[in-house]
Design an enzyme around this catalytic site. Structure first.
Site, short mmCIF file in Angstrom:
data_model
loop_
_atom_site.label_atom_id
_atom_site.label_comp_id
_atom_site.label_asym_id
_atom_site.label_seq_id
_atom_site.Cartn_x
_atom_site.Cartn_y
_atom_site.Cartn_z
N HIS A 92 0.81 -1.21 0.00
CA HIS A 92 0.00 0.00 0.00
C HIS A 92 0.85 1.26 0.00
O HIS A 92 0.35 2.33 -0.37
CB HIS A 92 -0.95 -0.02 1.19
CG HIS A 92 -2.12 -0.92 0.99
ND1 HIS A 92 -3.36 -0.66 1.53
CD2 HIS A 92 -2.25 -2.08 0.30
CE1 HIS A 92 -4.20 -1.63 1.18
NE2 HIS A 92 -3.54 -2.51 0.44
N HIS A 282 -1.91 -12.83 -2.42
CA HIS A 282 -2.98 -13.51 -1.70
C HIS A 282 -2.64 -14.96 -1.37
O HIS A 282 -3.50 -15.70 -0.89
CB HIS A 282 -4.28 -13.42 -2.50
CG HIS A 282 -4.83 -12.04 -2.55
ND1 HIS A 282 -6.01 -11.71 -3.18
CD2 HIS A 282 -4.36 -10.87 -2.04
CE1 HIS A 282 -6.23 -10.41 -3.05
NE2 HIS A 282 -5.24 -9.88 -2.37
#
EC number: 1.11.1.21
Length: 744
Positions: A92, A282
């Site tokens: 992020h 993920h």
């Protein structure tokens, strides 16, 4: 309270109605003066690169590895491992980068400051950074927050069994929020109507750092697709990329795939890199949605002092561990969330999925018919087991017709996924660092990658005699001052201080795509003449150096013709890149759609020309005085695109005088618009009515805007001729050397 003392001040410094409140469309020059010495606590001679080189890098990595499994009671680690949290933190930080203007990214540690530290997509990352503080405190200024955030993500991957591609340091911290980045115009978190409602149909153009003002549109392009406003790369205010529940919360995997392609493409990732990043990222960890969002308090910037920089206080249960609320989604993808594996893709394709909702009420997916039950561990309770789950954006990799074959190939070939993810992750966290000359540290890969805009190694440098000889040949070539100056400017001014791309080094002005840009029409004649001079001189100087040298020689001549003997500093060392070293698609985003320094605009845009000029100046890292003196100098030198006479307020073009300012500030001239859109103007003699000059918005703003007029008055004064030349030369050299990181 009755006995409370009354404060003699109703407001303190900085409060009250601001100029921006009164005049919201006012040109904001403050973006040119960010990150000055006044906000920097470091000593003036502090050199971060030097400090980083003294760092015990392996000891730092060892400490970071130990932290991964050192779970703290105040914020327990999921599955006993902080790795997934730190991957998200690094992702992020880097993932705010966008190719449209090169802004965002991990390069200066902006995740510590507003608005990023309080974005809804960054919930709980305040905890991640606070977990790092003891290590940052230990190593002090030898490691910046910007580098530490990214390195921690890399170490997290390695600690969970993944082999990364490498890491390079060199990201120096800043000490205040960026004010130049346009994150969107929405006034509520997770709003997205404005960025789609404002988007233009193909071929128009809505760009740069400040929003355009125009009526709301439908947010659909001519093909009926969602059309995201440029230069944004996220679908909603406060998100990094896409809404994981699907576009506008609609759980449609195919529609989600389109959003993913748009947003990841806008941060420089192709389809294969996008699939690799999602599938690789993920493989680890989980999302958090243990309860309703109304249990979550204010973000860090709005939280009370007692929170000490923390935000999102959670009143659900314990507020941590198994009761954590971050995105509102409660998804764990694999049975080994702290170990690298290919299980994410296996689960994605091996199960059929049905829509369900998280405990917080968010759309997510579970295997049909109860399959996969009890295969996934609980993050905090060893007595509980779960089925794997997926996000709508995960299912996009299976149901999007372009992503599906890539994802299936990665499922069947785990080694290909591992390599693709390693490379895509490395690109993600280094994309805004610029050329390899800025990279530091022992883990820098040996392989040179095309997205890094590679350059050949420099050869022998020209001697002082060679430089003098080439300058003489240039000035005797018949090329005009205007041609030489405009060519050098076109070469150097592609630089973006945001992602450190572009600039004169490489001489890519002669290569695709730059040679075909509208802004560079007519430069082929100059380049051909300079190449001939270089060849006849025995190739003792690179074309990249010669382009800059020729422009600087022209500036010296123009100053001399104005009566000022001045030497323009020149430092050889530039090299010539090849077409094979130049990614045409990647460089296309550097095309100047507008360049007020040359009075050029490729098309009409909804953003005013003077705001486009300001945006360009900020990307060139210019101050307001530098912006002012450069425009005034380039105008009298005749450097306008296509030989336009707009703004050439002098009867001696090609001579470096302060005539631009003297004539702009002349009260004997009255200005009136000549176009309905107020883009073009003419200045008439107040007495005779005769037209004396023509100008653009970019020209007239230097007499209209109060701050720019004040600066113009400095350079237009009777005693300012020598200062004007001196300051112009200094600003010129700065632009010519913006990409010379070897000199810094």
């Amino acid at each position: 309270m009755a006995n409370e003392s009354k404060c003699p001040f109703h407001q303190t410094a900085g409060g009250g109605t601001s100029n921006r409140d009164w005049w919201p469309d006012q040109l904001n020059l403050k973006i040119l003066h960010q990150h000055s010495r006044k906000s920097d606590p470091m000593d003036p001679d502090f050199d971060y690169a030097k400090a980083f080189k003294s760092l015990d890098f392996q000891a730092l990595k060892k400490d970071l590895t130990a932290l991964m499994t050192d779970s703290q009671d105040w914020w327990p680690a999921d599955f006993g491992h902080y790795g997934p949290l730190f991957i998200r933190m690094a992702w992020h930080s880097a993932g705010t980068y966008r190719i449209g203007d090169g802004r965002g990214g991990a390069g200066s540690g902006q995740q510590r400051f507003a608005p990023l530290n309080s974005w809804p997509d960054n919930v709980s990352l305040d905890k991640a950074r606070r977990l790092l503080w003891p290590i940052k405190q230990k190593y002090g200024n030898k490691i910046s927050w910007a580098d530490l955030i990214v390195l921690t993500g890399n170490v997290a991957l390695e600690s969970m069994g993944f082999k990364t591609f490498g890491f390079s340091g060199g990201r120096a911290d800043v000490w205040e929020p960026d004010e130049d980045v346009y994150w969107g115009s929405e006034k509520v978190w997770l709003g997205g109507d404005t960025r789609y409602g404002k988007a233009e149909a193909p071929g128009k153009g809505d760009l740069v750092a400040e929003p355009a003002k125009r009526p709301q549109e439908q947010g659909r392009n001519l093909a009926g697709e969602r059309n995201l406003e440029n230069p944004l790369a996220a679908v909603q205010m406060g998100l990094i990329y896409v809404n994981p529940e699907g576009p506008e919360g609609n759980p449609d995997p195919v529609a989600s795939g389109k959003d993913i392609r748009d947003t990841f493409g806008r941060m420089a990732m192709n389809d294969e890199e996008t699939v690799a990043l999602i599938a690789g990222g993920h493989a680890f960890g989980k999302t958090h949605g243990a309860g309703p969002a109304d249990n979550v308090g204010a973000e860090p910037e709005a939280a009370g002092l007692e929170q000490q920089g923390f935000g999102w206080h959670n009143t659900f249960g314990t507020g941590k561990g198994g009761d954590t609320i971050t995105s509102g989604l409660e998804v764990t993808w694999t049975s080994t969330p702290t170990k690298w594996s290919n299980e994410y893709l296996n689960n994605l394709f091996n199960f059929e999925w049905e829509l369900t909702k998280s405990p917080a009420g968010a759309h997510q997916w579970r295997p049909k018919d109860g399959k996969g039950a009890n295969t996934v561990p609980d993050a905090h309770d060893t007595t509980k087991r779960h089925a794997p789950s997926m996000l709508t954006s995960d299912l996009a990799l299976r149901f999007d017709p372009i992503y599906e074959p890539i994802a299936r190939r990665f499922k069947d070939n785990p080694d290909q996924l591992a390599d693709a993810f390693a490379r895509a992750w490395y690109k993600l966290i280094h994309r805004d660092m610029g050329p390899l000359a800025r990279y530091l540290g022992p883990e820098m890969p040996n392989e040179e990658l095309l997205w890094q805009d590679p350059l050949p190694k420099a050869g022998p440098q020209p001697s002082e005699a060679d430089i003098a000889a080439h300058k003489a040949k240039v000035l005797a070539s018949g090329l005009s001052v205007a041609e030489l100056v405009s060519t050098a400017w076109a070469s150097a001014s592609t630089f973006r201080g945001s992602d450190k791309r572009g600039g004169a080094n490489g001489a890519r002005l002669r290569l695709a795509p730059q040679k075909d840009w509208a802004a560079n029409q007519g430069l082929d004649k100059v380049l051909a003449a300079l190449e001939k001079i270089r060849d006849e001189g025995g190739n003792k100087i690179s074309l990249a150096d010669l382009i800059v040298l020729a422009g600087s020689a022209a500036v010296e001549k123009a100053a001399k013709d104005a009566g000022h003997a001045i030497s323009v500093p020149f430092h050889p060392g530039r090299v010539d890149a090849s077409q094979a070293q130049t990614d045409v698609e990647s460089f296309a985003v550097l095309e100047p759609l507008a360049d007020g320094f040359r009075n050029f605009s490729k098309a009409r845009y909804s953003v005013k020309a003077e705001k486009l000029l300001l945006d360009k100046a900020q990307l060139l890292t210019l101050t307001a005085p530098e912006l002012t003196v450069l425009v005034g100098g380039l105008r009298v030198l005749g450097a306008n695109h296509g030989g336009s006479k707009e703004g050439v307020f002098t009867d001696k073009p090609g001579v470096l005088t302060n005539d631009f300012f003297r004539n702009l500030l002349d009260m004997g001239v009255e200005w009136k618009p000549t176009s309905a859109d107020n883009e073009h103007f003419e200045g008439r003699d107040r007495k005779t009515g005769a037209v004396k000059w023509t100008g653009s918005r970019v020209d007239l703003v230097f007499g209209s805007h109060a701050q720019l007029r004040a600066l113009s008055e400095v350079y237009g004064s009777g005693d300012a001729a020598a200062k004007f030349v001196k300051d112009f030369v200094a600003a010129w050299v700065k632009v010519m050397e913006l990409d010379r990181f070897d000199l810094k």
